[in-house]
Motif scaffolding. Sequence first.
Motif: not given
Length: 230
Positions: A142-165
């Motif tokens: 889901s991109g929430t374990v990453t070396p680039d935490v700053a990029k992940a924060v920006k993506e989540v704040k801008q509307g990135k969501i994770d989902f699963k069936v």
Amino acid sequence: MGKLTKNQKLALEKIEAGKIYTLKEASEKIKEITFTKFDASFDIDVRLGVDPRKANQMVRGVVSLPHGTGKQVRVLVLCTADAEAAAKEAGADYVGLDEYIEKIKGGWTDVDVIITQPAIMGKIGALGRILGPRGLMPNPKSGTVTPDVAKAVKEVKQGKIDFKVDKNGIVHASIGKVSFTADQMADNAREFINTLIKLKPATAKGTYLKSIYLSSTMSPGLKIDTKSLE
């Protein structure tokens, strides 16, 4: 079935029985039939032709909604000291490590997303029984374990969501707010569905998009024409 409220009756009167909608039509209709005093969530439910019990038919992913979610997402970043400043600058609400691990062990989970670094996962593994049931456990998929935490924060704040069936083969997500324009709502729904189509397992046979419903908080669901989407 309990008695319908006045607003529920009003909503049902505006819906044509048996009608199947395009994304744009459904988005416009949902704005008409939502009577909540708060800004209701705009939701999607997709029934997929997969068997989630089989590992090769598990559908899980992330999507960046073009118009965001409309929600204030509270983000906790668990990281090493050298990454703290970048995480804060990117918009994280909480940043730290050991002190937040202790808070979580004590029952604190007042966040929507937790982001961390691969090197930190060893410390966070023990929190699985607390974070797992709440859907907060960081995950590389889901991109929430990453070396680039700053990029992940920006993506989540801008509307990135994770989902699963889920175990019933249904994917449910909140993909906006009813205060959005109908075009924005339809754009978000289209992006979500297109992402699901791209994730279709090679082993899934027959109809993949079995049914799609759009709704808002407390509104009836509107059925979408799936044939125009695959």
